[in-house]
Scaffold this active site. Structure first.
Site, PDB file in Angstrom:
ATOM      1  N   LEU A  56       0.854  -1.187   0.000  1.00  0.00           N
ATOM      2  CA  LEU A  56       0.000   0.000   0.000  1.00  0.00           C
ATOM      3  C   LEU A  56       0.893   1.242   0.000  1.00  0.00           C
ATOM      4  CD1 LEU A  56      -2.850   0.994  -0.009  1.00  0.00           C
ATOM      5  CD2 LEU A  56      -2.875   0.887   2.478  1.00  0.00           C
ATOM      6  N   SER A  57       1.497   1.495  -1.165  1.00  0.00           N
ATOM      7  CA  SER A  57       2.416   2.621  -1.335  1.00  0.00           C
ATOM      8  C   SER A  57       2.087   3.311  -2.646  1.00  0.00           C
ATOM      9  CB  SER A  57       3.868   2.134  -1.338  1.00  0.00           C
ATOM     10  OG  SER A  57       4.735   3.156  -1.782  1.00  0.00           O
ATOM     11  N   GLU A  58       1.501   4.489  -2.575  1.00  0.00           N
ATOM     12  CA  GLU A  58       1.091   5.199  -3.780  1.00  0.00           C
ATOM     13  C   GLU A  58       2.292   5.597  -4.641  1.00  0.00           C
ATOM     14  OE1 GLU A  58      -2.028   5.218  -0.814  1.00  0.00           O
ATOM     15  OE2 GLU A  58       0.036   5.975  -0.705  1.00  0.00           O
ATOM     16  N   GLN A  68      -6.178   4.111  -3.970  1.00  0.00           N
ATOM     17  CA  GLN A  68      -7.426   3.742  -3.311  1.00  0.00           C
ATOM     18  C   GLN A  68      -8.415   4.892  -3.177  1.00  0.00           C
ATOM     19  OE1 GLN A  68      -6.530   1.705   0.353  1.00  0.00           O
ATOM     20  NE2 GLN A  68      -6.196  -0.215  -0.723  1.00  0.00           N
ATOM     21  N   PHE A  69      -7.934   6.101  -2.924  1.00  0.00           N
ATOM     22  CA  PHE A  69      -8.790   7.292  -2.866  1.00  0.00           C
ATOM     23  C   PHE A  69      -7.988   8.481  -3.380  1.00  0.00           C
ATOM     24  CE2 PHE A  69     -10.851   4.636   0.320  1.00  0.00           C
ATOM     25  CZ  PHE A  69     -12.202   4.851   0.071  1.00  0.00           C
ATOM     26  N   ILE A 117      -3.544  10.489  -3.532  1.00  0.00           N
ATOM     27  CA  ILE A 117      -2.816  10.559  -4.805  1.00  0.00           C
ATOM     28  C   ILE A 117      -1.600  11.475  -4.732  1.00  0.00           C
ATOM     29  CG2 ILE A 117      -3.946  12.542  -5.931  1.00  0.00           C
ATOM     30  CD1 ILE A 117      -4.186  10.746  -8.452  1.00  0.00           C
ATOM     31  N   PRO A 173       1.268  11.540  -3.045  1.00  0.00           N
ATOM     32  CA  PRO A 173       2.617  10.973  -3.218  1.00  0.00           C
ATOM     33  C   PRO A 173       2.949  10.630  -4.667  1.00  0.00           C
ATOM     34  CG  PRO A 173       1.530   9.974  -1.323  1.00  0.00           C
ATOM     35  CD  PRO A 173       0.491  10.774  -2.044  1.00  0.00           C
ATOM     36  N   HIS A 196     -10.810  10.707   2.024  1.00  0.00           N
ATOM     37  CA  HIS A 196     -11.477   9.750   1.151  1.00  0.00           C
ATOM     38  C   HIS A 196     -12.551  10.418   0.292  1.00  0.00           C
ATOM     39  CE1 HIS A 196      -9.826   7.626   4.614  1.00  0.00           C
ATOM     40  NE2 HIS A 196      -9.781   6.537   3.875  1.00  0.00           N
TER      41      HIS A 196
END
Length: 320
Positions: free
Chosen positions: A52-54, A76-77, A81, A83, A123
């Site tokens: 889980l690393s954007e 995910q949301f 975004i 990063p 979110h």
């Protein structure tokens, strides 16, 4: 009948079969289960789970795209975004220019966006104007299952990077007939959802539901509203907007994002520059407020409502 989240899955399945690679965290299902079942069908080499690393997801997509693959990453949301901005601004959007056309970056970065699901502020964000400001980057946002399917196909087939925004408020509320035929819809083209002659209403994403409802209410009072779904924010369809305003003479722009620096200001500037002599009244904007998205109890007070859109449209129609 399929829901908006299923339209994305149909398009993703079609393109996975044609060679696209899907890159996502959350066990490759997505928070809204838009890609559920794809890894089982196509295997972990084509549908990849990631940490889980954007930053990792966006960087991996850039590298894959530069080497000839067609990655589709999922954040995910939209509130997560940020990063990815380093990769989008410094690499994805510049790769074709930097290499003088030797390389391109045919990647898609999908992310849910917007309020309406009673989630915390990270979110529920809608910062599309920030992304549309980046040269070399396309920004696309569907407003129905049909357009989710056709525009996602077009985004993945595009030779340059696309950020594909998926309104969370539509995932389980919007349903429509979608033929799974592999036919894309055109990018950079606005859709006229309703013809009218008195005022132009321009919107995108989930807020089109309220915009269309406002057009119905206006019609009941004798005002004919034309409704335009912008669909592609960068580059957007200037000619459809100008043609509509030339016909109606009045314009109301509706968006869920905060008012200051919102994409509605870009559209208003276009009309002022190229369509000023068509205007019979000042342009109006109905938007979110210049504050962080409130917690669920106040969420509906933040978002543009049917009533606010109707009031703005009546005011521009009564001007002068």
């Amino acid at each position: 009948m399929i829901e908006s989240r299923e339209a994305g899955r149909h398009a993703a399945r079609f393109l996975a079969n044609k060679g696209a690679r899907l890159v996502a965290a959350s066990d490759s299902k997505g928070v809204f289960r838009a890609t559920v079942g794809l890894q089982k069908r196509f295997g972990p080499e084509r549908v990849m789970d990631t940490p889980l690393s954007e930053l990792l997801i966006s960087g991996l997509c850039v590298g894959m795209a530069a080497q000839g693959l067609k990655p589709v990453g999922e954040i995910q949301f939209m509130g997560f975004i940020y990063p990815c901005i380093d990769q989008l601004v410094n690499h994805a959007s510049r790769l074709r220019h930097r290499t003088q056309g030797r390389l391109s970056c045919p990647m898609v970065l999908r992310t849910p966006c917007g309020a309406g699901i009673r989630a915390p502020e990270h979110h529920s964000e809608h910062t599309e104007a920030m992304l549309a400001h980046i040269p070399g980057l396309r920004v696309v946002i569907p407003s129905s299952p049909e357009r989710a399917y056709g525009l996602l196909l077009a985004a993945i087939r595009d030779p340059d990077p696309v950020v594909f925004l998926e309104p969370t408020g539509l995932y389980r509320s919007a349903k429509g007939e979608v033929e799974d035929n592999g036919e894309a819809l055109p990018l950079d083209v606005a859709f006229v959802l309703r013809e009218g002659k008195d005022v132009t209403l321009i919107a995108w994403g989930a807020i089109l539901k309220e915009t269309l409802a406002a057009a119905d209410e206006l019609a009941a009072g004798g005002t004919s509203a034309e409704v335009i779904d912008l669909a592609t924010l960068k580059p957007y369809d200037e000619e459809t907007i100008l043609a509509s305003v030339a016909k109606t003479g009045r314009c109301v722009i509706v968006h869920e994002a905060a008012r200051t620096g919102g994409f509605g200001a870009e559209i208003a500037a276009l009309i002022a520059e190229r369509g000023l002599t068509s205007l019979l009244a000042p342009i109006a904007r109905v938007t979110g407020y210049d504050t962080v998205i409130p917690l669920p109890r106040l969420e509906q007070h933040y978002m543009p409502s049917v009533a606010r859109i109707v009031v703005a449209a009546r005011q521009v129609c009564q001007f002068g």
